[in-house]
Design a protein around this motif. Structure first.
Motif, PDB file in Angstrom:
ATOM      1  N   GLU A 294      13.191  -5.316  -8.684  1.00 59.38           N
ATOM      2  CA  GLU A 294      12.133  -4.302  -8.816  1.00 59.38           C
ATOM      3  C   GLU A 294      10.876  -4.901  -9.436  1.00 59.38           C
ATOM      4  O   GLU A 294       9.757  -4.598  -9.005  1.00 59.38           O
ATOM      5  N   THR A 295      11.045  -5.760 -10.413  1.00 57.07           N
ATOM      6  CA  THR A 295       9.896  -6.437 -11.034  1.00 57.07           C
ATOM      7  C   THR A 295       9.188  -7.309 -10.008  1.00 57.07           C
ATOM      8  O   THR A 295       7.959  -7.255  -9.877  1.00 57.07           O
ATOM      9  N   LEU A 296       9.945  -8.089  -9.271  1.00 58.35           N
ATOM     10  CA  LEU A 296       9.364  -8.947  -8.237  1.00 58.35           C
ATOM     11  C   LEU A 296       8.658  -8.107  -7.174  1.00 58.35           C
ATOM     12  O   LEU A 296       7.534  -8.429  -6.753  1.00 58.35           O
TER      13      LEU A 296
ATOM     14  N   ALA B 256       8.804  -7.258  -0.500  1.00 55.60           N
ATOM     15  CA  ALA B 256       7.621  -6.422  -0.687  1.00 55.60           C
ATOM     16  C   ALA B 256       7.442  -5.421   0.449  1.00 55.60           C
ATOM     17  O   ALA B 256       6.508  -4.630   0.428  1.00 55.60           O
ATOM     18  N   GLY B 257       8.326  -5.472   1.447  1.00 57.17           N
ATOM     19  CA  GLY B 257       8.243  -4.511   2.537  1.00 57.17           C
ATOM     20  C   GLY B 257       7.480  -4.993   3.756  1.00 57.17           C
ATOM     21  O   GLY B 257       7.148  -4.209   4.637  1.00 57.17           O
TER      22      GLY B 257
ATOM     23  N   LEU C 168       4.728  -8.352  -6.222  1.00 53.91           N
ATOM     24  CA  LEU C 168       4.304  -8.695  -4.857  1.00 53.91           C
ATOM     25  C   LEU C 168       3.404  -7.621  -4.247  1.00 53.91           C
ATOM     26  O   LEU C 168       2.553  -7.912  -3.423  1.00 53.91           O
ATOM     27  N   ARG C 169       3.610  -6.384  -4.676  1.00 54.16           N
ATOM     28  CA  ARG C 169       2.814  -5.289  -4.130  1.00 54.16           C
ATOM     29  C   ARG C 169       1.570  -4.985  -4.949  1.00 54.16           C
ATOM     30  O   ARG C 169       0.758  -4.161  -4.551  1.00 54.16           O
ATOM     31  N   ALA C 170       1.423  -5.620  -6.093  1.00 55.49           N
ATOM     32  CA  ALA C 170       0.281  -5.353  -6.983  1.00 55.49           C
ATOM     33  C   ALA C 170      -1.035  -5.672  -6.291  1.00 55.49           C
ATOM     34  O   ALA C 170      -1.141  -6.660  -5.547  1.00 55.49           O
TER      35      ALA C 170
END
Length: 95
Positions: free
Chosen positions: A86-88, A4-5, A92-94
Motif C-alpha cells: 500500500e505504501t509503494l 500502481a494500476g 507510485l501514484r503520488a
C-alpha cells in the motif's frame, strides 16, 4: 507500474522507451566493445544493451507460472506485506 494500476500495454510501451532513451550511451558502449573486442563482438553483446518486449513478457509468464499472478509474486515471492504494498502503491501514484 502494475502495482500502481498501469495496464500491460502502457507498461510495455514505457519499457520499450528505454531503447530510445539510452541510444547515446548504448552507441558509446558499442564503440568501446568494437574497439576492444572487435566489431563482431558488438552483435554478441547487443542483447545485453537493449530491452526487448519478449524479455518482459517472459518474466510475466514466469511469474504467472510460479506464483499464479503478480500480486502473489509480490506477497509470497518477494515477501512484501500488504502495508508495504500500500505504501509503494501510494508513492507510485503520488502526483
Amino acid at each position: 507500474m502494475h502495482l500502481a494500476g498501469v495496464d500491460d500495454a502502457t507498461i510495455e510501451a514505457d519499457y520499450l522507451l528505454t531503447n530510445a532513451r539510452t541510444a547515446a550511451s548504448r552507441a558509446r558502449a558499442e564503440a568501446e566493445i568494437a574497439r576492444h573486442l572487435g566489431p563482431d563482438a558488438v552483435e554478441v553483446f547487443e542483447p545485453t544493451l537493449v530491452v526487448d518486449v519478449t524479455y518482459l513478457r517472459a518474466a510475466a509468464a514466469t511469474i504467472a507460472d510460479v506464483h499464479g499472478d503478480r500480486a502473489s509474486y509480490l506477497r509470497e515471492g518477494l515477501g512484501l506485506e500488504e502495508a508495504t504494498l500500500e505504501t509503494l502503491r501510494g508513492l507510485l501514484r503520488a502526483e
